[in-house]
Scaffold this motif. Structure first.
Motif, PDB file in Angstrom:
ATOM      1  N   ARG A 134      -8.054   3.854   5.864  1.00 28.08           N
ATOM      2  CA  ARG A 134      -7.664   4.934   6.766  1.00 28.08           C
ATOM      3  C   ARG A 134      -8.547   4.829   8.020  1.00 28.08           C
ATOM      4  O   ARG A 134      -8.084   4.463   9.078  1.00 28.08           O
ATOM      5  CB  ARG A 134      -7.807   6.286   6.073  1.00 28.08           C
ATOM      6  CG  ARG A 134      -6.878   6.451   4.883  1.00 28.08           C
ATOM      7  CD  ARG A 134      -6.786   7.876   4.398  1.00 28.08           C
ATOM      8  NE  ARG A 134      -8.062   8.477   4.100  1.00 28.08           N
ATOM      9  CZ  ARG A 134      -8.666   8.430   2.903  1.00 28.08           C
ATOM     10  NH1 ARG A 134      -8.104   7.773   1.906  1.00 28.08           N
ATOM     11  NH2 ARG A 134      -9.810   9.051   2.701  1.00 28.08           N
ATOM     12  N   GLY A 135      -9.806   5.187   7.882  1.00 28.30           N
ATOM     13  CA  GLY A 135     -10.779   4.985   8.942  1.00 28.30           C
ATOM     14  C   GLY A 135     -10.331   5.411  10.326  1.00 28.30           C
ATOM     15  O   GLY A 135      -9.610   6.396  10.502  1.00 28.30           O
TER      16      GLY A 135
ATOM     17  N   PHE B 120      -8.438  12.678   9.831  1.00 25.28           N
ATOM     18  CA  PHE B 120      -9.741  12.123   9.472  1.00 25.28           C
ATOM     19  C   PHE B 120     -10.477  12.970   8.435  1.00 25.28           C
ATOM     20  O   PHE B 120     -11.429  12.502   7.824  1.00 25.28           O
ATOM     21  CB  PHE B 120     -10.597  12.009  10.747  1.00 25.28           C
ATOM     22  CG  PHE B 120     -11.901  11.301  10.569  1.00 25.28           C
ATOM     23  CD1 PHE B 120     -11.939   9.957  10.246  1.00 25.28           C
ATOM     24  CD2 PHE B 120     -13.101  11.976  10.725  1.00 25.28           C
ATOM     25  CE1 PHE B 120     -13.156   9.299  10.070  1.00 25.28           C
ATOM     26  CE2 PHE B 120     -14.310  11.332  10.558  1.00 25.28           C
ATOM     27  CZ  PHE B 120     -14.340   9.994  10.228  1.00 25.28           C
ATOM     28  N   HIS B 121     -10.037  14.202   8.199  1.00 24.02           N
ATOM     29  CA  HIS B 121     -10.847  15.094   7.370  1.00 24.02           C
ATOM     30  C   HIS B 121     -10.963  14.616   5.928  1.00 24.02           C
ATOM     31  O   HIS B 121     -11.989  14.827   5.278  1.00 24.02           O
ATOM     32  CB  HIS B 121     -10.299  16.531   7.432  1.00 24.02           C
ATOM     33  CG  HIS B 121      -9.236  16.836   6.435  1.00 24.02           C
ATOM     34  ND1 HIS B 121      -7.937  16.399   6.575  1.00 24.02           N
ATOM     35  CD2 HIS B 121      -9.278  17.546   5.281  1.00 24.02           C
ATOM     36  CE1 HIS B 121      -7.227  16.823   5.546  1.00 24.02           C
ATOM     37  NE2 HIS B 121      -8.002  17.523   4.750  1.00 24.02           N
ATOM     38  N   GLU B 122      -9.943  13.931   5.418  1.00 28.33           N
ATOM     39  CA  GLU B 122     -10.032  13.408   4.052  1.00 28.33           C
ATOM     40  C   GLU B 122     -11.095  12.322   3.936  1.00 28.33           C
ATOM     41  O   GLU B 122     -11.759  12.199   2.903  1.00 28.33           O
ATOM     42  CB  GLU B 122      -8.676  12.861   3.614  1.00 28.33           C
ATOM     43  CG  GLU B 122      -7.616  13.929   3.437  1.00 28.33           C
ATOM     44  CD  GLU B 122      -6.227  13.330   3.346  1.00 28.33           C
ATOM     45  OE1 GLU B 122      -5.562  13.592   2.347  1.00 28.33           O
ATOM     46  OE2 GLU B 122      -5.819  12.613   4.275  1.00 28.33           O
TER      47      GLU B 122
ATOM     48  N   THR C 140      -6.023   3.766  -0.173  1.00 25.95           N
ATOM     49  CA  THR C 140      -7.154   2.912   0.192  1.00 25.95           C
ATOM     50  C   THR C 140      -8.435   3.735   0.171  1.00 25.95           C
ATOM     51  O   THR C 140      -8.421   4.951   0.049  1.00 25.95           O
ATOM     52  CB  THR C 140      -6.983   2.337   1.607  1.00 25.95           C
ATOM     53  OG1 THR C 140      -7.062   3.409   2.563  1.00 25.95           O
ATOM     54  CG2 THR C 140      -5.646   1.632   1.766  1.00 25.95           C
ATOM     55  N   CYS C 141      -9.573   3.048   0.345  1.00 28.39           N
ATOM     56  CA  CYS C 141     -10.826   3.758   0.524  1.00 28.39           C
ATOM     57  C   CYS C 141     -10.886   4.286   1.955  1.00 28.39           C
ATOM     58  O   CYS C 141     -10.043   3.932   2.774  1.00 28.39           O
ATOM     59  CB  CYS C 141     -12.015   2.851   0.189  1.00 28.39           C
ATOM     60  SG  CYS C 141     -12.308   1.532   1.366  1.00 28.39           S
ATOM     61  N   PRO C 142     -11.852   5.145   2.265  1.00 29.97           N
ATOM     62  CA  PRO C 142     -11.872   5.772   3.594  1.00 29.97           C
ATOM     63  C   PRO C 142     -11.845   4.779   4.729  1.00 29.97           C
ATOM     64  O   PRO C 142     -11.400   5.127   5.809  1.00 29.97           O
ATOM     65  CB  PRO C 142     -13.183   6.563   3.573  1.00 29.97           C
ATOM     66  CG  PRO C 142     -13.482   6.805   2.144  1.00 29.97           C
ATOM     67  CD  PRO C 142     -12.952   5.614   1.420  1.00 29.97           C
TER      68      PRO C 142
END
Length: 204
Positions: free
Chosen positions: A13-14, A160-162, A202-204
């Motif tokens: 995400r990032g 982005f908050h997640e 995915t991971c952050p």
């Protein structure tokens, strides 16, 4: 003929996720190209400035995430009404980017002892400082960051908050009611809701 957009970023995400959200908000088709982390060393030299993300517009490649997001925000009508509002929006986005940089500095640290020290400072000091001030700004502006209306700063945070929650833990954003309300409100938009349901995990 409409331009062809290709967004290339890691399979995360990032800082790529706000750009994806902005394209989705405007209903603009784009190709979502994802690079696996293990493939990055082979790809790096072929990218502009050796960085991701980059946006390809009819073959022209542009880098820097915030600049790309700002460009797409103009396309989809989520900028301010004047230069002053645009300055305020940029200020909020850059603040979120600063927070992201702090979080990623410890999250991807390979030395576990150093990682824990950095995390402790971030969780106890940096994150509360950033989030409390962002929350207060929303309260002052009727639930939005700038001008009492939806802008790309709001979309940027909501996308982005997640990532903040994943990196800090304990649903930290939920402790700030105006930030949580904004994230919930924006993510309830049909385009975003559909994307969240189908996007790669995915991971952050």
């Amino acid at each position: 003929m409409a331009p062809k957009y290709k967004l290339t970023y890691f399979n995360l995400r990032g800082i790529g996720e706000p750009i994806r959200f902005l394209f989705l908000y405007g209903g603009i088709d784009f190709e979502d190209i994802r690079i696996e982390l293990e493939d990055w060393p082979k790809v790096k030299e072929s990218t502009p400035y050796g960085k991701l993300p980059y946006l390809e517009i009819d073959g022209k490649r542009i880098t820097q995430a915030a600049a790309i997001a700002r460009y797409v925000a103009k396309l989809v009508g989520l900028v301010g009404k004047d230069d002053l509002e645009d300055l305020e929006i940029d200020s909020v986005v850059d603040t979120i980017v600063d927070l992201n940089n702090v979080l990623r500095e410890y999250y991807f640290e390979k030395d576990e002892a150093i990682k824990q020290k950095k995390k402790e400072i971030a969780v106890k000091e940096t994150v509360p400082q950033f989030l409390s001030k962002l929350d207060a700004k929303l309260k002052e502006n009727g639930g939005y960051f700038v001008g009492g209306k939806l802008t790309w700063a709001d979309v940027y945070f909501a996308s982005f908050h997640e990532t903040i929650n994943d990196m800090v833990g304990d649903n930290v954003v939920g402790k700030y009611p105006h930030l949580q309300a904004l994230a919930d409100k924006v993510q309830a938009f049909p385009a975003f809701k559909a994307w969240i349901a189908k996007r790669p995990i995915t991971c952050p």
